[in-house]
Design an enzyme around this catalytic site. Sequence first.
Site, PDB file in Angstrom:
ATOM      1  N   ASP A  14       6.766   5.788  -3.010  1.00 38.17           N
ATOM      2  CA  ASP A  14       5.427   5.466  -3.483  1.00 38.17           C
ATOM      3  C   ASP A  14       4.630   6.685  -3.937  1.00 38.17           C
ATOM      4  O   ASP A  14       3.549   6.544  -4.518  1.00 38.17           O
ATOM      5  CB  ASP A  14       4.622   4.753  -2.393  1.00 38.17           C
ATOM      6  CG  ASP A  14       5.086   3.322  -2.151  1.00 38.17           C
ATOM      7  OD1 ASP A  14       5.810   2.780  -3.012  1.00 38.17           O
ATOM      8  OD2 ASP A  14       4.724   2.756  -1.113  1.00 38.17           O
ATOM      9  N   GLY A  43       0.950  -0.710   4.658  1.00 37.57           N
ATOM     10  CA  GLY A  43       1.455  -1.243   3.404  1.00 37.57           C
ATOM     11  C   GLY A  43       0.638  -0.863   2.189  1.00 37.57           C
ATOM     12  O   GLY A  43       0.780  -1.472   1.127  1.00 37.57           O
ATOM     13  N   GLY A 101      -0.821   5.034   2.359  1.00 39.81           N
ATOM     14  CA  GLY A 101      -1.693   6.106   2.805  1.00 39.81           C
ATOM     15  C   GLY A 101      -0.986   7.441   2.926  1.00 39.81           C
ATOM     16  O   GLY A 101      -1.501   8.473   2.484  1.00 39.81           O
ATOM     17  N   GLY A 102       0.196   7.459   3.525  1.00 45.49           N
ATOM     18  CA  GLY A 102       0.953   8.697   3.635  1.00 45.49           C
ATOM     19  C   GLY A 102       1.358   9.239   2.277  1.00 45.49           C
ATOM     20  O   GLY A 102       1.355  10.454   2.042  1.00 45.49           O
ATOM     21  N   ALA A 154      -0.354   8.788  -0.470  1.00 46.72           N
ATOM     22  CA  ALA A 154      -1.574   9.351  -1.052  1.00 46.72           C
ATOM     23  C   ALA A 154      -1.841  10.752  -0.496  1.00 46.72           C
ATOM     24  O   ALA A 154      -2.253  11.658  -1.238  1.00 46.72           O
ATOM     25  CB  ALA A 154      -2.754   8.431  -0.785  1.00 46.72           C
ATOM     26  N   ALA A 195       0.489   2.903   8.327  1.00 47.13           N
ATOM     27  CA  ALA A 195       1.559   1.904   8.383  1.00 47.13           C
ATOM     28  C   ALA A 195       1.009   0.537   8.032  1.00 47.13           C
ATOM     29  O   ALA A 195       1.345  -0.469   8.651  1.00 47.13           O
ATOM     30  CB  ALA A 195       2.231   1.892   9.758  1.00 47.13           C
ATOM     31  N   LYS A 202      -2.838   1.871  -2.677  1.00 48.91           N
ATOM     32  CA  LYS A 202      -2.270   0.961  -3.682  1.00 48.91           C
ATOM     33  C   LYS A 202      -2.134  -0.433  -3.118  1.00 48.91           C
ATOM     34  O   LYS A 202      -2.026  -0.655  -1.900  1.00 48.91           O
ATOM     35  CB  LYS A 202      -0.918   1.472  -4.189  1.00 48.91           C
ATOM     36  CG  LYS A 202       0.164   1.700  -3.117  1.00 48.91           C
ATOM     37  CD  LYS A 202       0.913   0.453  -2.681  1.00 48.91           C
ATOM     38  CE  LYS A 202       1.971   0.741  -1.625  1.00 48.91           C
ATOM     39  NZ  LYS A 202       2.609  -0.486  -1.092  1.00 48.91           N
TER      40      LYS A 202
END
Length: 311
Positions: free
Chosen positions: A141, A103, A106-107, A109, A101, A13
Amino acid sequence: MTDRVVRAKAPAKINVFLGVGSLRSDGYHDLSTGFLAVSLFEHVEVRAADDFSVTLDGSIDTSSVPLGESNLAIRAARAVAEACGATGGARIRIEKHVPIAGGMGGGSADAAATLVACNELWNAGLSRDELLALAADLGADVPFSLTGGVAMGTGRGDQLSPALHRGKMHWVLVPADGELSTPVVFHELDKHRWSQQGELERNVTQPIVSVGAMQALRLGDVRMLAETMHNDLQAPALKLMPRLVGTLELGERMGALAGIVSGSGPTCAFLCEDEESAVQLVQDFCDQSIRAVHVTGPVAGAKITGAKVRS
């Protein structure tokens, strides 16, 4: 002996705007953010196992990602198992492409893709609303990683209002060498605000809604969006990693309509006029020995990409 393998993917994102409120008593901040899902994906593969485990590969260095119980994908798999009463575990393989890390979520997702994959693996039958509830417990997120597209996020960013959008936008992403801790960036923002305010004025900052940015997305107007993008976390990210200033200036000098630090950084996202401009900007960064990736958005959220039985 056979086992079933389910594959899913979820997007990174970009926060096209991010307003950060004051620090709350629970340690979080009220946010107002415009999410845009882009075509950089995390791919997840799950299969039934006696316990929960995760392995990593992909196009980026994954050595800093925890593999134990704190891993978001393992937590997501456990959440689905608990919700549907599954008695076994899951072996999870993640193919990572989103900067760690960086921004870009990824984690989150990884967690979203694992939620939909495990829902399919165990025939859990959880509805989208039930998955969203699990996602909100995993991280702010993660719900957007499930839904994708364009959305306004409030609260911690997990209260989503899908937004209308028109057309496809072209972006160039420049990952930075190194990582920025989200809590550290938020703390740097708080520290700066407190130094500028008197004691009685603290904890009154309200997150700002960027009506202009959302209007630009609705119209598909890249020039309007370039003028209205904003990120309250950009200044503290630049202070913590000053070399990002040069990256942003270089990208705009080489033709991007605008550059912004994505979320808490340090990935820089550059909005381009069109596909041709984005391809040229990637080449220009490459000529400067800077890695860059062309992506488009918005794209759909987490979804199943394949399922089969292996013998």
